[in-house]
Design an enzyme around this catalytic site. Structure first.
Site, PDB file in Angstrom:
ATOM      1  N   ALA A  68       0.859  -1.403  -0.370  1.00 27.79           N
ATOM      2  CA  ALA A  68      -0.556  -0.058  -0.025  1.00 27.79           C
ATOM      3  C   ALA A  68       1.505   1.508  -0.341  1.00 27.79           C
ATOM      4  CB  ALA A  68      -0.797  -0.239   1.308  1.00 27.79           C
ATOM      5  N   GLU A  69       1.730   0.924   0.685  1.00 28.57           N
ATOM      6  CA  GLU A  69       2.697   2.836   0.232  1.00 28.57           C
ATOM      7  C   GLU A  69       3.248   2.611  -0.942  1.00 28.57           C
ATOM      8  OE1 GLU A  69       7.095   4.007   2.642  1.00 28.57           O
ATOM      9  OE2 GLU A  69       5.865   1.985   3.007  1.00 28.57           O
ATOM     10  N   GLY A  70       3.503   2.260  -1.299  1.00 35.39           N
ATOM     11  CA  GLY A  70       4.434   1.931  -2.734  1.00 35.39           C
ATOM     12  C   GLY A  70       3.542   2.334  -3.477  1.00 35.39           C
TER      13      GLY A  70
END
Length: 453
Positions: A167-169
């Site tokens: 999700a961060e990426g």
């Protein structure tokens, strides 16, 4: 004769007043057009709890949105004093207290009338992922302490959660392409339009404990666990994204120093990645507390470690390449470059990276090694990689992408409508209204002041 003239003048003035008044009314009603008043502004607050520090961002967007997604801009960036929240394992309450100053800045910026409807979210990244692996109870205590502080604020608190690496990426990819105008942009004709195909860029994020790569692949994504799909501004996007825990800058330096300790015959270690004249005294046992270091301290380990080096680039490259095996990462599957990624062959990439001055040599050469040997970039593709901390005047990271995604579930508000005239019609209406008033006042004066008989 006087009475006859009075009646004539009075009749003329009243007739003129009626005609002028009717003309004014026609100008106000018949020529009026319906216009939309500017939409209200909505706000959102996001905490980025990274491995080395925490930042707060306040975003705002017009309430009417565009194709069900807000046109978001950054209104405030505030860096929380102190280290990342994962550093407060022994004192969880302090993790929550550290957020107070930035939270007060955000509350001062957002209008008080909108506090209750303003969403606030804290997302923790790789530092808390590592702590959760090492001691899930301590990680839970930190999240509880942070939630208590933020939950007391007069805002719509959406929770404090561990953000998955994928999700961060993916959210970081949204941020970069949004601020570069490759998702949507404002045209010269005053309309929001979708840019041409093929303008999207990839995103490389170098954090303290992990690194991410995200891009639109040229073909199908074979491993569906690395696929992220979302809809923005009426268009669906499918990206490949992968996060590599333990390959962030801070964890790389920790593993580098641990290897030096293991190979050192005494407390003084000379290493080419450190600048000439730069010394640092460390607690060697702390090096082995990270889940990214998969060996045990030597039995004769000294209490302190002093590192000295010359900062020789060539020797440092050899040392880093010898340290990291990009196929196994100490045998840990979660931090291995295991071949599931699909190296890009073309297109631009934006890299989010920063490095303190004393570690710039080691960090810079590690990034070079990661790009060439880890991700498989080649020298001919190097001009397509750009290094930034900001793009378009906005901080690069996952938080703006999160807010853009969030606006899709926040109901839009229909702008209020109002009837208005063009400037020329409005000016004519004012003139006729003034003439109507003058004619009416003249009729009153004739009636009251003109002598009878």
């Amino acid at each position: 004769m006087g009475l006859t003239w009075k009646k004539r003048v009075l009749t003329a003035l009243l007739g003129a007043a009626a005609a002028l008044g009717l003309t004014t009314l026609i100008l106000l009603l018949v020529e009026a057009t319906s216009v939309l008043l500017p939409a209200d502004t909505k706000f959102g607050i996001v905490f980025d709890a990274g491995s080395s520090h925490t930042s707060l961002f306040v975003y705002r967007w017009p309430a009417d949105k565009e194709n069900n997604t807000g046109v978001v801009s950054q209104a405030l960036a505030c860096q929380v004093k102190g280290p990342g929240i994962s550093s407060y394992a022994s004192n969880p309450a302090q993790a929550g207290e550290s957020l107070q100053d930035c939270l007060e800045e955000a509350l001062a910026l957002v209008p008080e009338a909108q506090h209750q409807e303003t969403p606030m979210f804290l997302g923790a990244t790789a530092g808390m992922r590592l702590l959760s692996q090492k001691n899930s109870s301590q990680a839970g205590d930190i999240f509880a302490a942070v939630s208590r502080v933020l939950g007391q604020a007069p805002l719509d608190f959406w929770g404090a959660e561990l953000l998955a690496g994928q999700a961060e990426g993916a959210l970081g990819w949204i941020t970069i392409n949004y601020v570069l105008g490759t998702l949507i942009k404002y045209s010269f004709s005053g309309e929001w339009i979708r840019p041409l195909e093929g303008t999207l860029v990839g995103a490389l994020d170098m954090g303290g404990a992990s690194t991410q790569i995200t891009f639109v692949p040229g073909g199908p994504i074979l491993d569906k666990s690395t696929q992220a799909t979302f809809r923005l501004y009426g268009s669906e996007h499918r990206v490949y994204t992968h996060s590599y825990l333990c390959f962030g800058r801070d964890q790389m330096l920790t593993r580098l120093l641990a290897r030096l300790v293991e190979s050192s015959p005494g407390p003084l270690v000379r290493h080419p990645c450190y600048h000439s004249g730069y010394w640092t005294t460390l607690s060697p046992a702390a090096l082995y507390e990270s889940p990214c270091v998969h060996s045990t301290p030597p039995p004769d380990l000294a209490r302190t470690l002093t590192v000295e080096g010359t900062g020789n680039p060539g020797a440092c490259v050899s040392a880093i390449r010898g340290l990291f095996n990009f196929s196994s990462c100490e045998g840990r599957g979660h931090c291995a470059f295991d071949g599931v990624y699909q190296p890009p062959v073309r297109g631009r990439f934006y890299v989010e990276a920063s490095s303190p001055g004393q570690d710039r040599c080691a960090s810079g050469l590690y990034i070079l090694t990661l790009l060439l040997e880890g991700y498989g970039f080649r020298e001919e593709t190097w001009p397509n990689i750009e290094f930034h901390k900001q793009a378009g005047g906005t901080d690069i990271g996952w938080t703006l992408g999160y807010m853009l995604n969030l606006t899709g579930v926040i109901p839009a508000e229909v702008p209020a409508r109002w009837r208005a005239e063009s400037y020329g019609i409005w000016a004519a209406g004012v003139v006729f209204a003034v003439l109507t008033l003058l004619a009416t006042l003249g009729a009153v004066a004739v009636h009251l002041l003109w002598p009878q008989g």
